[in-house]
Design an enzyme around this catalytic site. Structure first.
Site, PDB file in Angstrom:
ATOM      1  N   GLY A 193     -11.645  -2.862  -7.642  1.00  0.00           N
ATOM      2  CA  GLY A 193     -11.431  -3.509  -8.937  1.00  0.00           C
ATOM      3  C   GLY A 193     -10.378  -2.853  -9.803  1.00  0.00           C
ATOM      4  O   GLY A 193      -9.682  -1.936  -9.416  1.00  0.00           O
TER       5      GLY A 193
ATOM      6  N   CYS B 147      -6.964   7.739  -5.278  1.00  0.00           N
ATOM      7  CA  CYS B 147      -6.794   6.285  -5.420  1.00  0.00           C
ATOM      8  C   CYS B 147      -7.280   5.800  -6.777  1.00  0.00           C
ATOM      9  O   CYS B 147      -6.626   6.089  -7.781  1.00  0.00           O
ATOM     10  CB  CYS B 147      -7.447   5.564  -4.243  1.00  0.00           C
ATOM     11  SG  CYS B 147      -6.563   4.067  -3.847  1.00  0.00           S
TER      12      CYS B 147
ATOM     13  N   GLN C 134      -6.008   6.423 -11.089  1.00  0.00           N
ATOM     14  CA  GLN C 134      -5.856   5.436 -12.161  1.00  0.00           C
ATOM     15  C   GLN C 134      -6.768   5.785 -13.344  1.00  0.00           C
ATOM     16  O   GLN C 134      -6.375   5.684 -14.512  1.00  0.00           O
ATOM     17  CB  GLN C 134      -6.159   4.043 -11.605  1.00  0.00           C
ATOM     18  CG  GLN C 134      -5.229   3.659 -10.455  1.00  0.00           C
ATOM     19  CD  GLN C 134      -5.758   2.540  -9.581  1.00  0.00           C
ATOM     20  OE1 GLN C 134      -6.795   1.934  -9.846  1.00  0.00           O
ATOM     21  NE2 GLN C 134      -5.045   2.260  -8.494  1.00  0.00           N
TER      22      GLN C 134
ATOM     23  N   ASN D 215      -4.600   2.060   0.243  1.00  0.00           N
ATOM     24  CA  ASN D 215      -5.336   0.813   0.028  1.00  0.00           C
ATOM     25  C   ASN D 215      -5.458   0.620  -1.479  1.00  0.00           C
ATOM     26  O   ASN D 215      -6.463   1.003  -2.085  1.00  0.00           O
ATOM     27  CB  ASN D 215      -6.723   0.892   0.682  1.00  0.00           C
ATOM     28  CG  ASN D 215      -7.632  -0.230   0.182  1.00  0.00           C
ATOM     29  OD1 ASN D 215      -7.148  -1.268  -0.289  1.00  0.00           O
ATOM     30  ND2 ASN D 215      -8.936  -0.011   0.224  1.00  0.00           N
TER      31      ASN D 215
ATOM     32  N   TYR E   7      -3.554  -1.756  -7.560  1.00  0.00           N
ATOM     33  CA  TYR E   7      -3.134  -1.368  -8.927  1.00  0.00           C
ATOM     34  C   TYR E   7      -2.367  -0.056  -8.803  1.00  0.00           C
ATOM     35  O   TYR E   7      -2.481   0.650  -7.800  1.00  0.00           O
ATOM     36  CB  TYR E   7      -4.356  -1.174  -9.840  1.00  0.00           C
ATOM     37  CG  TYR E   7      -5.134  -2.433 -10.076  1.00  0.00           C
ATOM     38  CD1 TYR E   7      -6.158  -2.814  -9.194  1.00  0.00           C
ATOM     39  CD2 TYR E   7      -4.841  -3.293 -11.129  1.00  0.00           C
ATOM     40  CE1 TYR E   7      -6.852  -4.006  -9.370  1.00  0.00           C
ATOM     41  CE2 TYR E   7      -5.543  -4.480 -11.312  1.00  0.00           C
ATOM     42  CZ  TYR E   7      -6.541  -4.826 -10.430  1.00  0.00           C
ATOM     43  OH  TYR E   7      -7.230  -6.004 -10.613  1.00  0.00           O
TER      44      TYR E   7
ATOM     45  N   HIS F 257      -4.499   8.094   0.379  1.00  0.00           N
ATOM     46  CA  HIS F 257      -5.748   8.642   0.931  1.00  0.00           C
ATOM     47  C   HIS F 257      -5.471   9.833   1.858  1.00  0.00           C
ATOM     48  O   HIS F 257      -5.239   9.638   3.055  1.00  0.00           O
ATOM     49  CB  HIS F 257      -6.522   7.544   1.657  1.00  0.00           C
ATOM     50  CG  HIS F 257      -7.169   6.571   0.724  1.00  0.00           C
ATOM     51  ND1 HIS F 257      -8.465   6.714   0.280  1.00  0.00           N
ATOM     52  CD2 HIS F 257      -6.676   5.480   0.099  1.00  0.00           C
ATOM     53  CE1 HIS F 257      -8.760   5.746  -0.561  1.00  0.00           C
ATOM     54  NE2 HIS F 257      -7.691   4.980  -0.701  1.00  0.00           N
TER      55      HIS F 257
ATOM     56  N   GLU G 139      -7.520  11.796   3.114  1.00  0.00           N
ATOM     57  CA  GLU G 139      -8.543  11.889   4.167  1.00  0.00           C
ATOM     58  C   GLU G 139      -8.220  10.974   5.333  1.00  0.00           C
ATOM     59  O   GLU G 139      -8.862  10.993   6.373  1.00  0.00           O
ATOM     60  CB  GLU G 139      -9.928  11.550   3.585  1.00  0.00           C
ATOM     61  CG  GLU G 139     -10.249  10.077   3.448  1.00  0.00           C
ATOM     62  CD  GLU G 139      -9.473   9.370   2.329  1.00  0.00           C
ATOM     63  OE1 GLU G 139      -8.776  10.055   1.560  1.00  0.00           O
ATOM     64  OE2 GLU G 139      -9.582   8.133   2.243  1.00  0.00           O
TER      65      GLU G 139
END
Ligand SMILES: NC(=O)CC[C@H](N)C(=O)O
Length: 359
Positions: free
Chosen positions: A223, A251, A255, A291, A294, A334, A336
């Protein structure tokens, strides 16, 4: 296998072969360009509410390995592939995508031209869509166009832990993980290095007064980070503690951190989802798994104390921020991997060092 349709708000109705669980679902249609890692994507809570289209033509060929799950269930709303392998390798037991999605009550559509759909998304931006097994898909087109915008829902509420969960690690520094839908692979990297206390996304700042915490981690998640419910909860808490601990974000966490320090975020046209995204950091280029739909607005970092020191080589997007004074940093990609390259796994050790140096 039953007839099935992918309906897009631009009027496209793609007829294909259904698999998985037969039901009608709605979601924001996004795409991932990864050639492997389909199970990690399917179970990544960051995809909650989204219909995931794969550009790689053959999906499911190595079956399903429980070790690769990023959460306890399939999180995508629906799945769209060119070919859903019907006879996977037995190397992990041989479960097919059809069986896996059936078990998880998620519908899939195959035998459609995924690449032309992805070209549509690349030119128009992400689209609202639906997958249905009903014989008259036309009647759903109006409903697809009128469905609420993806950003209007607080998807994190659906994936965050509802209670505090503690993972012992004798003698290790104590890390509070604000769970916005944390991937299992991230949690496992943190549990290797810290005693982890996983808290709900809307944890109150008073929690930190009553716990002897050495650092804070802000997780990935689904979201829009500008959603009012997130602004009023997670971001208020991060604002209250932002100068008290070493903090790392991944990620969605990037934000949240930017927004807590006064920066802003924006919705990208179609985002970055795949495992070959090049970023430049400190003069080196790393290949990363990504992934995200935004991103942090680079200009908005002015006056926040952050520098955007990880930049996407393809399009200049902010892929990571580091605070000039505080032991606080976050990456949009990411480290990881899961799935993808381990080029930036070192960031977890850099974070561990920050906790060791700070208290
Ligand atoms: N993987 C994530 O944490 C995604 C973050 C955010 N929901 C985005 O799409 O940008």
């Amino acid at each position: 296998m039953a007839r099935c349709f992918l309906i897009l708000e631009n009027g496209t109705i793609a007829e294909g072969t259904g698999f998985g669980f037969e039901k009608t679902i709605f979601g924001e249609v996004v795409f991932n360009t990864g050639m492997s890692g389909y199970q990690e994507s399917l179970t990544d809570p960051s995809y909650k509410g989204q219909i995931l289209v794969m550009s790689h033509p053959l999906i499911g060929d190595y079956g399903i390995n429980p070790r690769y799950s990023e959460s306890d269930s399939v999180q995508v709303a629906g799945y769209a592939v060119r070919e859903a392998c019907k006879d996977p390798s037995k190397m992990y037991g041989g479960k097919s995508l059809d069986e896996y999605l059936k078990e998880n009550k998620v519908p899939g559509i195959s035998e459609i031209d995924t690449r032309s759909i992805i070209l549509d998304i690349r030119s128009s931006g992400v689209l609202k869509g639906a997958i249905t097994f009903d014989d008259d898909p036309e009647k759903l087109l109006d409903e697809v166009c009128k469905m609420p915008a993806y950003a209007s829902k607080n998807w994190v509420e659906e994936v965050s832990t509802k209670k505090v969960v503690r993972y012992e690690n004798k003698g290790a520094k104590k890390l509070a993980v604000i769970d916005c839908g944390v991937k299992n692979s991230i949690l496992s990297e943190l549990k290797k290095r810290f005693e982890v206390i996983m808290v709900p996304y809307n944890v109150d700042k008073s929690f930190f007064r009553n716990e002897d915490i050495d650092g804070v981690f802000l997780s990935n998640g689904p979201g829009d980070p500008a959603h009012p419910a997130i602004q009023e909860s997670t971001i208020q808490t991060v604002k209250a503690i932002k100068e008290d601990y070493p903090i790392m974000g991944i990620c969605y966490g990037t934000q949240l951190l930017a927004r807590a320090f006064g920066g802003t975020t924006y919705k990208m046209k179609f985002g970055h989802r795949g495992s070959n995204q090049p970023i430049k950091h400190n003069g080196k280029v790393y290949i990363t798994s990504q992934n995200h739909g935004y991103a942090v607005d680079k200009e908005s970092l002015e006056g926040t104390g952050f520098v955007a020191d990880h930049i996407n080589v393809n399009d200049g997007t902010v892929e990571g921020i580091t605070h000039k004074e505080l032991p606080v940093f976050a990456v949009q990609y990411h480290p990881e991997a899961a799935a993808g390259p381990h080029d930036t796994m070192f960031l977890f050790d850099e974070f561990k060092k920050k906790l060791e140096e700070s208290r």
